[in-house]
Design a protein around this motif. Structure first.
Motif, short mmCIF file in Angstrom:
data_model
loop_
_atom_site.label_atom_id
_atom_site.label_comp_id
_atom_site.label_asym_id
_atom_site.label_seq_id
_atom_site.Cartn_x
_atom_site.Cartn_y
_atom_site.Cartn_z
N GLN A 337 0.64 -1.34 0.15
CA GLN A 337 -0.09 0.17 -0.09
C GLN A 337 0.97 1.46 0.11
O GLN A 337 0.63 2.20 -0.84
N PRO A 338 1.71 1.42 0.81
CA PRO A 338 2.59 2.79 0.75
C PRO A 338 3.18 2.91 -0.54
O PRO A 338 3.47 4.13 -0.94
N LEU A 339 3.52 1.81 -1.27
CA LEU A 339 4.30 2.18 -2.54
C LEU A 339 3.21 2.68 -3.61
O LEU A 339 3.68 3.30 -4.70
N LEU A 340 1.91 2.50 -3.68
CA LEU A 340 1.24 2.63 -4.69
C LEU A 340 1.10 4.10 -5.08
O LEU A 340 0.68 4.21 -6.09
N THR A 341 1.06 4.90 -4.16
CA THR A 341 0.86 6.18 -4.38
C THR A 341 2.18 7.08 -4.85
O THR A 341 1.97 8.17 -5.16
N ALA A 342 3.17 6.26 -4.85
CA ALA A 342 4.42 7.09 -5.31
C ALA A 342 5.16 6.60 -6.55
O ALA A 342 6.22 6.92 -6.80
N VAL A 343 4.21 5.97 -7.40
CA VAL A 343 4.84 5.19 -8.53
C VAL A 343 4.86 6.33 -9.55
O VAL A 343 5.85 6.65 -10.49
N VAL A 344 3.58 6.72 -9.95
CA VAL A 344 3.26 7.59 -10.95
C VAL A 344 3.70 9.32 -10.64
O VAL A 344 3.28 9.73 -9.51
N PRO A 345 4.48 9.82 -11.54
CA PRO A 345 4.83 11.30 -11.14
C PRO A 345 3.55 11.95 -10.92
O PRO A 345 2.51 11.83 -11.77
N LEU A 346 3.75 13.13 -10.17
CA LEU A 346 2.62 13.84 -9.80
C LEU A 346 2.82 15.56 -10.60
O LEU A 346 3.86 15.84 -10.64
N GLY A 347 1.89 15.76 -11.25
CA GLY A 347 1.90 17.43 -11.64
C GLY A 347 2.83 17.08 -12.99
O GLY A 347 2.59 16.55 -13.97
#
Length: 384
Positions: A337-347
């Motif tokens: 779970q902690p990894l899932l939101t950090a894979v795709v670049p933001l903005g």
């Protein structure tokens, strides 16, 4: 190096010492490695020298020294220290660490990560009653045992109900009664997770045995289901029957169908579906997975769970315990779970080597989750 691989390395050291005439002892079937106890050091320790000393007619210290010399020459081992009466403590050599693990999982090829080549293990005959939970256990155990190289047959003592097969699957189970093998001992009354009694020792050396005679015959008898699992459908029904230990009474209820965090099956399938969605999102952004440093905290539990996958599969096969695999999948899913939101670049952020490494780690987690669900006979959806 995983614990399973290290165990095989130690076993090879014993075999070479025997072949070279330094030890005169029967080579054990397996060697257990575990984190060192008080007074130990390194990542792992084994008591194999103490086990072999008496039959070899040597002191444990002598046996340990013989094995130490060979282990120091093995790939992946950095140091070997003997402590106490003859415990062998092993430190692994520094390597690419997480990157190497991810590469191993994603590059496993025809033999999935944690699996062994078919036909390398013992021959097993599983018996079960014509009861729905026993039927599903038999099917899952065939898959798990085959993943560890075992040659397996599974049979019900009577024909199961057709709706069990239609709803829950069970293609790995033979749907007709068979006679217990006349050669050797009768089937062992065994529940997954319990130690197999000594009377289930190899049968193929008995008088009249043939190459097809199973080495071990086991009667699988989990606590029966208290209610009909068919209304839950295939995936939730199988999970409800397999996740509890065989000696525990399963709960058959609508909670297995709920799409919320309190439902372990949902967390496992959701984590797998998210890893697949990340791969699609990355492709849309023009980057792909490439193992390397992930550049973030919080991934150690996931890496530990992934590294533990081969050991869990081996233990589930050895103890005939699909619940061990089910619980392990929950551990992997929660650690993902902690990894899932950090894979795709933001903005406006551009994809970098860190994003490619995180994607590779996510794909490795998805690969392990898909493999485990498949062994339990449960679908691993790409969309949820």
């Amino acid at each position: 190096m995983t614990p399973v691989e290290l165990s095989r390395t130690v076993l090879r050291a014993v075999r070479r010492a025997v072949d070279d005439g330094e030890l005169r002892v029967a080579v054990p079937e397996r060697v257990v490695v575990a984190p060192p106890g008080p007074g130990g050091c390194g990542e792992y320790a084994t008591n194999v020298a103490l086990r072999l000393a008496r039959p070899a007619g040597r002191t444990p210290q002598h046996v340990a020294e013989v094995l130490r010399a060979r282990l120091l020459r093995a790939d992946g081992i950095g140091d070997v220290v003997i402590t106490g009466p003859g415990f062998i403590n092993i430190s692994l050599r520094e390597s690419a660490g997480p990157s190497a693990l991810v590469e191993e999982i994603l590059g496993a090829g025809d033999t999935p990560y944690g699996h062994l080549p078919e036909g390398d293990g013992e021959r097993v005959l599983l018996h079960g009653a014509a009861e729905v939970r026993a039927f599903v256990h038999l099917d899952a155990l065939v898959r798990i045992l085959r993943s560890q190289g075992r040659s397996v047959r599974a049979v019900c003592d009577a024909a199961p109900r057709p709706e069990w097969i239609a709803v829950l699957g069970g293609g790995a189970v033979e749907h007709q009664p068979v006679e217990h093998p006349r050669v050797g001992h009768p089937p062992v009354d065994h529940r997954p997770g319990e130690r197999r009694p000594d009377r289930s020792q190899p049968l193929d050396h008995q008088p009249g045995a043939t190459p097809d005679t199973p080495r071990v015959s086991v009667h699988v008898r989990p606590v029966p289901a208290p209610a009909d699992p068919l209304p839950l459908g295939r995936d939730a029904g199988r999970w409800a029957l397999l996740r509890p230990a065989a000696h525990d009474r399963p709960r058959i209820g609508p909670e297995h169908l709920q799409q919320r965090e309190s439902n372990p099956l949902f967390r496992v399938r959701y984590a797998h579906a998210r890893t697949r969605a990340l791969a699609r999102n990355a492709a849309d952004l023009g980057f792909r997975a490439e193992p390397g440093p992930v550049g973030m905290d919080g991934t150690r539990p996931l890496l530990a769970a992934l590294a533990d996958h081969p050991r869990v599969l081996a233990a589930a096969a050895r103890h005939r315990a699909p619940d061990r695999l089910a619980r392990h999948l929950v551990t992997v899913a929660d650690a993902t779970q902690p990894l899932l939101t950090a894979v795709v670049p933001l903005g406006a952020e551009k994809p970098s080597a860190v994003h490619r490494a995180r994607l590779a780690l996510a794909e490795a987690a998805g690969t392990v989750l898909a493999d485990g669900l498949s062994l339990l006979g449960i679908d691993a959806p790409d969309h949820l």
